[in-house]
Design a protein around this motif. Sequence first.
Motif, PDB file in Angstrom:
ATOM      1  N   PRO A 277     -20.388 -10.706  38.069  1.00  0.00           N
ATOM      2  CA  PRO A 277     -21.186 -11.632  38.869  1.00  0.00           C
ATOM      3  C   PRO A 277     -21.998 -12.629  38.052  1.00  0.00           C
ATOM      4  N   GLY A 278     -22.077 -12.434  36.755  1.00  0.00           N
ATOM      5  CA  GLY A 278     -22.919 -13.282  35.919  1.00  0.00           C
ATOM      6  C   GLY A 278     -22.131 -14.302  35.128  1.00  0.00           C
ATOM      7  N   THR A 279     -22.775 -14.833  34.101  1.00  0.00           N
ATOM      8  CA  THR A 279     -22.172 -15.857  33.250  1.00  0.00           C
ATOM      9  C   THR A 279     -21.068 -15.257  32.399  1.00  0.00           C
ATOM     10  N   LEU A 280     -19.926 -15.951  32.353  1.00  0.00           N
ATOM     11  CA  LEU A 280     -18.797 -15.515  31.545  1.00  0.00           C
ATOM     12  C   LEU A 280     -18.498 -16.546  30.464  1.00  0.00           C
ATOM     13  N   VAL A 281     -18.491 -16.085  29.212  1.00  0.00           N
ATOM     14  CA  VAL A 281     -18.006 -16.876  28.088  1.00  0.00           C
ATOM     15  C   VAL A 281     -16.572 -16.430  27.821  1.00  0.00           C
ATOM     16  N   MET A 282     -15.661 -17.381  27.704  1.00  0.00           N
ATOM     17  CA  MET A 282     -14.253 -17.044  27.483  1.00  0.00           C
ATOM     18  C   MET A 282     -13.772 -17.644  26.175  1.00  0.00           C
ATOM     19  N   ASN A 283     -13.135 -16.811  25.357  1.00  0.00           N
ATOM     20  CA  ASN A 283     -12.451 -17.312  24.168  1.00  0.00           C
ATOM     21  C   ASN A 283     -10.958 -17.325  24.476  1.00  0.00           C
ATOM     22  N   PRO A 284     -10.343 -18.508  24.563  1.00  0.00           N
ATOM     23  CA  PRO A 284      -8.949 -18.580  25.004  1.00  0.00           C
ATOM     24  C   PRO A 284      -7.941 -18.090  23.984  1.00  0.00           C
ATOM     25  N   SER A 285      -8.379 -17.725  22.779  1.00  0.00           N
ATOM     26  CA  SER A 285      -7.466 -17.317  21.720  1.00  0.00           C
ATOM     27  C   SER A 285      -7.747 -15.883  21.305  1.00  0.00           C
ATOM     28  N   ALA A 286      -6.687 -15.108  21.085  1.00  0.00           N
ATOM     29  CA  ALA A 286      -6.851 -13.760  20.554  1.00  0.00           C
ATOM     30  C   ALA A 286      -7.229 -13.841  19.083  1.00  0.00           C
ATOM     31  N   PRO A 287      -7.976 -12.861  18.564  1.00  0.00           N
ATOM     32  CA  PRO A 287      -8.352 -12.873  17.147  1.00  0.00           C
ATOM     33  C   PRO A 287      -7.121 -12.960  16.240  1.00  0.00           C
ATOM     34  N   MET A 288      -7.141 -13.909  15.325  1.00  0.00           N
ATOM     35  CA  MET A 288      -6.045 -14.134  14.376  1.00  0.00           C
ATOM     36  C   MET A 288      -4.733 -14.465  15.090  1.00  0.00           C
ATOM     37  N   GLY A 289      -4.808 -14.891  16.342  1.00  0.00           N
ATOM     38  CA  GLY A 289      -3.607 -15.265  17.073  1.00  0.00           C
ATOM     39  C   GLY A 289      -2.980 -16.519  16.490  1.00  0.00           C
ATOM     40  N   PRO A 290      -1.722 -16.781  16.835  1.00  0.00           N
ATOM     41  CA  PRO A 290      -1.027 -17.926  16.246  1.00  0.00           C
ATOM     42  C   PRO A 290      -1.551 -19.281  16.701  1.00  0.00           C
ATOM     43  N   VAL A 291      -2.224 -19.304  17.848  1.00  0.00           N
ATOM     44  CA  VAL A 291      -2.716 -20.574  18.389  1.00  0.00           C
ATOM     45  C   VAL A 291      -4.233 -20.496  18.554  1.00  0.00           C
ATOM     46  N   ALA A 292      -4.953 -21.395  17.901  1.00  0.00           N
ATOM     47  CA  ALA A 292      -6.405 -21.432  18.020  1.00  0.00           C
ATOM     48  C   ALA A 292      -6.798 -22.072  19.347  1.00  0.00           C
ATOM     49  N   ALA A 293      -8.001 -21.788  19.803  1.00  0.00           N
ATOM     50  CA  ALA A 293      -8.494 -22.401  21.041  1.00  0.00           C
ATOM     51  C   ALA A 293      -8.563 -23.910  20.887  1.00  0.00           C
ATOM     52  N   ASP A 294      -8.183 -24.645  21.935  1.00  0.00           N
ATOM     53  CA  ASP A 294      -8.246 -26.100  21.906  1.00  0.00           C
ATOM     54  C   ASP A 294      -8.798 -26.619  23.233  1.00  0.00           C
ATOM     55  N   ARG A 295      -8.882 -27.932  23.350  1.00  0.00           N
ATOM     56  CA  ARG A 295      -9.478 -28.548  24.537  1.00  0.00           C
ATOM     57  C   ARG A 295      -8.695 -28.200  25.800  1.00  0.00           C
ATOM     58  N   ALA A 296      -7.362 -28.210  25.703  1.00  0.00           N
ATOM     59  CA  ALA A 296      -6.551 -27.920  26.891  1.00  0.00           C
ATOM     60  C   ALA A 296      -6.797 -26.499  27.378  1.00  0.00           C
ATOM     61  N   ALA A 297      -6.843 -25.547  26.463  1.00  0.00           N
ATOM     62  CA  ALA A 297      -7.096 -24.162  26.849  1.00  0.00           C
ATOM     63  C   ALA A 297      -8.500 -24.005  27.417  1.00  0.00           C
ATOM     64  N   ALA A 298      -9.447 -24.742  26.835  1.00  0.00           N
ATOM     65  CA  ALA A 298     -10.822 -24.676  27.332  1.00  0.00           C
ATOM     66  C   ALA A 298     -10.907 -25.181  28.765  1.00  0.00           C
ATOM     67  N   ASP A 299     -10.303 -26.314  29.034  1.00  0.00           N
ATOM     68  CA  ASP A 299     -10.341 -26.888  30.379  1.00  0.00           C
ATOM     69  C   ASP A 299      -9.657 -25.963  31.389  1.00  0.00           C
ATOM     70  N   ARG A 300      -8.584 -25.332  30.945  1.00  0.00           N
ATOM     71  CA  ARG A 300      -7.863 -24.437  31.848  1.00  0.00           C
ATOM     72  C   ARG A 300      -8.727 -23.240  32.237  1.00  0.00           C
ATOM     73  N   TRP A 301      -9.449 -22.677  31.268  1.00  0.00           N
ATOM     74  CA  TRP A 301     -10.275 -21.521  31.580  1.00  0.00           C
ATOM     75  C   TRP A 301     -11.521 -21.891  32.371  1.00  0.00           C
ATOM     76  N   LEU A 302     -12.029 -23.085  32.175  1.00  0.00           N
ATOM     77  CA  LEU A 302     -13.119 -23.536  33.032  1.00  0.00           C
ATOM     78  C   LEU A 302     -12.640 -23.606  34.483  1.00  0.00           C
ATOM     79  N   ALA A 303     -11.397 -24.088  34.674  1.00  0.00           N
ATOM     80  CA  ALA A 303     -10.833 -24.157  36.027  1.00  0.00           C
ATOM     81  C   ALA A 303     -10.599 -22.769  36.612  1.00  0.00           C
ATOM     82  N   LEU A 304     -10.376 -21.775  35.737  1.00  0.00           N
ATOM     83  CA  LEU A 304     -10.150 -20.403  36.200  1.00  0.00           C
ATOM     84  C   LEU A 304     -11.449 -19.648  36.453  1.00  0.00           C
ATOM     85  N   GLY A 305     -12.579 -20.293  36.170  1.00  0.00           N
ATOM     86  CA  GLY A 305     -13.855 -19.688  36.517  1.00  0.00           C
ATOM     87  C   GLY A 305     -14.774 -19.329  35.375  1.00  0.00           C
TER      88      GLY A 305
END
Length: 357
Positions: A277-305
């Motif tokens: 029910p509270g504030t959620l911070v989302m990191n769109p990338s898994a630790p040491m994953g092949p793809v780092a978080a970027d603007r597109a992933a950020a916008d997508r997760w903002l749209a997901l809540g």
Amino acid sequence: MTSLFDPCQLGGSALPNRIVMAPMTRVRAGAGGVPTPSMAAYYAQRASAGLIVSEGVQPSLVGQSNPGTPGLHTDDQVKGWQVVTGAVHANGGRIFAQIMHGGRVSHPETTGVRPVGPSAVPAVGQVFTPSGPKPAPVPRALETAEVPGEARSYADAARRAVEAGFDGVELHGANGYLIGQFLSSSANLRTDRYGGPVRNRIRFAVEAVSATVDAVGAHRTGIRLSPGAGIWGADETDVAEMYGALLAELAPLGLAYVHLEATTDEEVLVGLRRAWPGTLVMNPSAPMGPVAADRAAADRWLALGADLISFGRAFIANPDLVERLRQGLPIAADDQATWYAGGDDGYLTYSAYRHAA
């Protein structure tokens, strides 16, 4: 639609944007785990982030995972962090300390003591030591009577963090460290009230968070989680059930935020967003994953809540990441060889974007 650059209220802090600098180990602390002037400069360079979460900070000597990491259990460490937080605040920033108890992911060569964990089961892989990587040792299983003391160590460090000028703390419940070890069905083989069914495996996390809330207030307390990550061999069963139960226990505490990593199926993560029910911070990338978080992933997760988005690797070589994202400027590549190399090279040597004449 919510934008990365919209202001946001987080606990007791007004954030100018929704970009969070994720915690990243950089092993630049001085002797005795004392923060250095270079660390103050590093964090101050990145103060345009809505929120900075520091690298993992050990709450005790036995809680130290890697050599060269800073602590929050001595007066000298507090004084060192006061310089860091003062520099961030002078540059208009806000900073939380990530409190990280390594548990079994440690080595006697690093701390001088045997690591502890929920059970006498070693982590999978090699851990860093002053003389190089070595197989993870078998930890000493904590006695039932000792477990609450390790939970309180997070609260003790949180008090010191506030004394050091931090705006709040984030408990590191992710990536296979001590809280994650108690959540794990492979690292936690206990048969007491801290092991076995989900309600018992989440108990340590709830006790650590509750103690921290009592110590510094819910508005200064967050927790980072990596559902299903399996890092360091800390495998988890019943991921959706367990994390749903954990969030249900934490919800009444009124935390500043929960910080999730994209370490399991999106369906599970979206379900956790709906359950929290509270504030959620989302990191769109898994630790040491092949793809780092970027603007597109950020916008997508903002749209997901999600309410805020954390970026890790992108902040290493881009101290001005907020402005680069805002203007659509190129994101500079970092040199992975300098992540843990010590010194200022690859630490303070990255500059803001330079426009061509």
